[in-house]
Write a protein that holds these residues in place. Structure first.
Motif, PDB file in Angstrom:
ATOM      1  N   ASP A 181      -3.238  -2.343  -0.752  1.00  0.00           N
ATOM      2  CA  ASP A 181      -2.775  -2.201  -2.139  1.00  0.00           C
ATOM      3  C   ASP A 181      -3.312  -0.964  -2.847  1.00  0.00           C
ATOM      4  O   ASP A 181      -3.274  -0.883  -4.075  1.00  0.00           O
ATOM      5  CB  ASP A 181      -3.094  -3.464  -2.947  1.00  0.00           C
ATOM      6  CG  ASP A 181      -2.452  -4.688  -2.329  1.00  0.00           C
ATOM      7  OD1 ASP A 181      -1.236  -4.876  -2.509  1.00  0.00           O
ATOM      8  OD2 ASP A 181      -3.152  -5.447  -1.624  1.00  0.00           O
ATOM      9  N   CYS A 182      -3.800  -0.003  -2.089  1.00  0.00           N
ATOM     10  CA  CYS A 182      -4.136   1.282  -2.699  1.00  0.00           C
ATOM     11  C   CYS A 182      -2.861   2.038  -3.041  1.00  0.00           C
ATOM     12  O   CYS A 182      -1.801   1.815  -2.455  1.00  0.00           O
ATOM     13  CB  CYS A 182      -4.972   2.131  -1.740  1.00  0.00           C
ATOM     14  SG  CYS A 182      -6.679   1.579  -1.577  1.00  0.00           S
ATOM     15  N   ARG A 183      -2.998   2.960  -3.984  1.00  0.00           N
ATOM     16  CA  ARG A 183      -1.904   3.871  -4.316  1.00  0.00           C
ATOM     17  C   ARG A 183      -2.454   5.282  -4.351  1.00  0.00           C
ATOM     18  O   ARG A 183      -3.296   5.612  -5.190  1.00  0.00           O
ATOM     19  CB  ARG A 183      -1.284   3.520  -5.659  1.00  0.00           C
ATOM     20  CG  ARG A 183       0.036   4.248  -5.891  1.00  0.00           C
ATOM     21  CD  ARG A 183       0.723   3.767  -7.153  1.00  0.00           C
ATOM     22  NE  ARG A 183       0.556   4.726  -8.241  1.00  0.00           N
ATOM     23  CZ  ARG A 183       0.345   4.398  -9.513  1.00  0.00           C
ATOM     24  NH1 ARG A 183       0.218   3.145  -9.852  1.00  0.00           N
ATOM     25  NH2 ARG A 183       0.238   5.335 -10.436  1.00  0.00           N
ATOM     26  N   VAL A 184      -2.003   6.086  -3.420  1.00  0.00           N
ATOM     27  CA  VAL A 184      -2.349   7.505  -3.371  1.00  0.00           C
ATOM     28  C   VAL A 184      -1.087   8.262  -3.743  1.00  0.00           C
ATOM     29  O   VAL A 184      -0.064   8.141  -3.060  1.00  0.00           O
ATOM     30  CB  VAL A 184      -2.846   7.902  -1.972  1.00  0.00           C
ATOM     31  CG1 VAL A 184      -3.121   9.399  -1.906  1.00  0.00           C
ATOM     32  CG2 VAL A 184      -4.097   7.105  -1.596  1.00  0.00           C
ATOM     33  N   GLN A 227     -13.472  -0.982  -5.057  1.00  0.00           N
ATOM     34  CA  GLN A 227     -12.215  -1.656  -5.371  1.00  0.00           C
ATOM     35  C   GLN A 227     -11.817  -1.449  -6.836  1.00  0.00           C
ATOM     36  O   GLN A 227     -12.655  -1.448  -7.723  1.00  0.00           O
ATOM     37  CB  GLN A 227     -12.350  -3.175  -5.135  1.00  0.00           C
ATOM     38  CG  GLN A 227     -12.565  -3.572  -3.699  1.00  0.00           C
ATOM     39  CD  GLN A 227     -14.023  -3.753  -3.349  1.00  0.00           C
ATOM     40  OE1 GLN A 227     -14.889  -3.068  -3.894  1.00  0.00           O
ATOM     41  NE2 GLN A 227     -14.305  -4.683  -2.453  1.00  0.00           N
ATOM     42  N   THR A 266       0.870  -1.173   0.000  1.00  0.00           N
ATOM     43  CA  THR A 266       0.000   0.000   0.000  1.00  0.00           C
ATOM     44  C   THR A 266       0.908   1.224   0.000  1.00  0.00           C
ATOM     45  O   THR A 266       1.823   1.320   0.823  1.00  0.00           O
ATOM     46  CB  THR A 266      -0.895   0.004   1.246  1.00  0.00           C
ATOM     47  OG1 THR A 266      -1.651  -1.217   1.284  1.00  0.00           O
ATOM     48  CG2 THR A 266      -1.847   1.192   1.238  1.00  0.00           C
ATOM     49  N   HIS A 312      -7.020  -1.683  -3.733  1.00  0.00           N
ATOM     50  CA  HIS A 312      -6.487  -1.491  -5.085  1.00  0.00           C
ATOM     51  C   HIS A 312      -6.924  -0.180  -5.743  1.00  0.00           C
ATOM     52  O   HIS A 312      -6.809  -0.041  -6.966  1.00  0.00           O
ATOM     53  CB  HIS A 312      -6.875  -2.655  -5.997  1.00  0.00           C
ATOM     54  CG  HIS A 312      -6.632  -4.011  -5.402  1.00  0.00           C
ATOM     55  ND1 HIS A 312      -5.404  -4.622  -5.434  1.00  0.00           N
ATOM     56  CD2 HIS A 312      -7.466  -4.867  -4.746  1.00  0.00           C
ATOM     57  CE1 HIS A 312      -5.491  -5.798  -4.832  1.00  0.00           C
ATOM     58  NE2 HIS A 312      -6.721  -5.967  -4.403  1.00  0.00           N
ATOM     59  N   VAL A 313      -7.410   0.766  -4.998  1.00  0.00           N
ATOM     60  CA  VAL A 313      -7.793   2.065  -5.563  1.00  0.00           C
ATOM     61  C   VAL A 313      -6.532   2.866  -5.886  1.00  0.00           C
ATOM     62  O   VAL A 313      -5.542   2.820  -5.151  1.00  0.00           O
ATOM     63  CB  VAL A 313      -8.690   2.841  -4.573  1.00  0.00           C
ATOM     64  CG1 VAL A 313      -8.841   4.302  -4.990  1.00  0.00           C
ATOM     65  CG2 VAL A 313     -10.054   2.169  -4.461  1.00  0.00           C
ATOM     66  N   HIS A 314      -6.581   3.622  -6.980  1.00  0.00           N
ATOM     67  CA  HIS A 314      -5.480   4.511  -7.330  1.00  0.00           C
ATOM     68  C   HIS A 314      -5.993   5.936  -7.446  1.00  0.00           C
ATOM     69  O   HIS A 314      -6.893   6.220  -8.241  1.00  0.00           O
ATOM     70  CB  HIS A 314      -4.842   4.094  -8.668  1.00  0.00           C
ATOM     71  CG  HIS A 314      -3.776   5.039  -9.124  1.00  0.00           C
ATOM     72  ND1 HIS A 314      -3.513   5.305 -10.450  1.00  0.00           N
ATOM     73  CD2 HIS A 314      -2.895   5.819  -8.423  1.00  0.00           C
ATOM     74  CE1 HIS A 314      -2.533   6.176 -10.552  1.00  0.00           C
ATOM     75  NE2 HIS A 314      -2.133   6.511  -9.340  1.00  0.00           N
ATOM     76  N   ILE A 340      -7.576   3.873   4.058  1.00  0.00           N
ATOM     77  CA  ILE A 340      -6.862   3.479   2.848  1.00  0.00           C
ATOM     78  C   ILE A 340      -6.583   1.988   2.954  1.00  0.00           C
ATOM     79  O   ILE A 340      -5.750   1.551   3.759  1.00  0.00           O
ATOM     80  CB  ILE A 340      -5.571   4.287   2.663  1.00  0.00           C
ATOM     81  CG1 ILE A 340      -5.910   5.782   2.529  1.00  0.00           C
ATOM     82  CG2 ILE A 340      -4.795   3.802   1.438  1.00  0.00           C
ATOM     83  CD1 ILE A 340      -4.706   6.686   2.386  1.00  0.00           C
ATOM     84  N   LEU A 378     -11.361   4.320   0.904  1.00  0.00           N
ATOM     85  CA  LEU A 378     -10.828   3.678  -0.286  1.00  0.00           C
ATOM     86  C   LEU A 378     -10.814   2.171  -0.079  1.00  0.00           C
ATOM     87  O   LEU A 378     -10.148   1.669   0.829  1.00  0.00           O
ATOM     88  CB  LEU A 378      -9.403   4.150  -0.573  1.00  0.00           C
ATOM     89  CG  LEU A 378      -9.118   5.660  -0.599  1.00  0.00           C
ATOM     90  CD1 LEU A 378      -7.679   5.898  -1.034  1.00  0.00           C
ATOM     91  CD2 LEU A 378     -10.094   6.392  -1.489  1.00  0.00           C
ATOM     92  N   SER A 395      -9.850   3.850 -10.432  1.00  0.00           N
ATOM     93  CA  SER A 395      -8.811   4.865 -10.577  1.00  0.00           C
ATOM     94  C   SER A 395      -9.457   6.242 -10.716  1.00  0.00           C
ATOM     95  O   SER A 395     -10.457   6.387 -11.424  1.00  0.00           O
ATOM     96  CB  SER A 395      -7.950   4.588 -11.812  1.00  0.00           C
ATOM     97  OG  SER A 395      -7.190   3.409 -11.643  1.00  0.00           O
TER      98      SER A 395
END
Length: 261
Positions: free
Chosen positions: A123-126, A158, A106, A141-143, A120, A138, A161
């Motif tokens: 595996d989210c990416r902020v 999930q 993450t 896997h949210v970007h 968050i 979030l 993007s």
């Protein structure tokens, strides 16, 4: 123990804490945690797991960072949470570790303003310079790309993007990908126009704004298929907006949830 660490804090001897880090009363920091220079950890925070935090962050009281993901398949694998520099992380935020098979990390970038009760998931990416208002949630896997703004009480599905410079309004339900530069809100979600105020604040020129407005018209006002829209956007010519056009084309090509309409 450093004089900047409150005597009631519990910091594992194996944790790698820069000597300039401040740790408040009753905070708990685990053995696999690394915290960079001048970061402040508030009272009662819990930072655990394989968590790496950069420099000059301010983490307010009662945050939980690096807890195991809320995923029934997770079985204690060595996954990670990585946070960059100069972030503000307000009260009761929860950032989870990643899960195996999906990268296992993450990530939160730098210069983000993350308000209270934000979650968050794994595996989210902020990315950078985002603003997440209170109770932003979030799923996995949210970007969120650079300069995204999310209104309070918003949930994001999930694998969704949200493109750079987009804004999501208050109490929205986001289940499809939000293209760059757009302003969306609601449940069901709808595209309301461009995030024109945000773009102007960031110094977008008249030529760039004109090209972005044309992309918005092609996406949402011409009744074209997505394939035809992509072709029309690819034919736009603007020297100043070339990167903006490329960004939109890349977003369309990589979308997996379908574009918010």
């Amino acid at each position: 123990m450093s004089s900047l660490i409150h005597p009631t804090a519990i910091v594992d001897a194996a944790a790698r804490i820069d000597p300039t880090v401040t740790v408040g009363p009753y905070a708990v920091i685990g053995p696999h945690v690394t915290i960079g220079a001048r970061t402040a950890v508030g009272a009662h925070c819990v930072i655990e797991g394989r968590t790496t935090i950069g420099e000059d962050n301010r983490i307010f009281q009662f945050a939980s960072l690096g807890a195991v993901p809320q995923d029934k398949k997770y079985a204690g694998e060595p996954t990670e949470l990585v946070i960059g520099d100069r972030n503000v992380i307000r009260e009761f935020c929860t950032f989870n570790l990643g899960v195996p098979g999906a990268g296992g990390i993450t990530r939160v970038g730098s210069d983000n303003w993350i308000m209270a009760y934000t979650h968050i998931a794994h595996d989210c990416r902020v990315d950078n310079h985002t603003t997440l208002a209170n109770n932003t949630t979030l799923a996995g896997h949210v970007h969120l790309a650079d300069w995204v703004t999310i209104g309070g009480l918003t949930g994001i599905h999930q694998f969704v993007s949200v493109g750079a410079h987009a804004m999501v309004g208050f109490a929205s339900a986001v289940s499809q990908d939000v293209p760059p530069f757009m302003l969306v809100d609601g449940n069901p979600l709808a595209v309301r126009g461009l995030n024109i105020v945000g773009l102007r604040r960031r110094g977008f020129s008249a030529e760039r704004l004109a090209a972005i407005k044309q992309m918005h018209r092609l996406l949402y006002r011409q009744g074209l298929t997505l394939e035809a829209t992509r072709s029309a956007i690819a034919e736009l010519h603007s020297e100043e907006a070339a990167d903006d056009i490329a960004l939109m084309l890349s977003f369309i090509d990589q979308s997996t949830r379908g574009l918010a309409r």
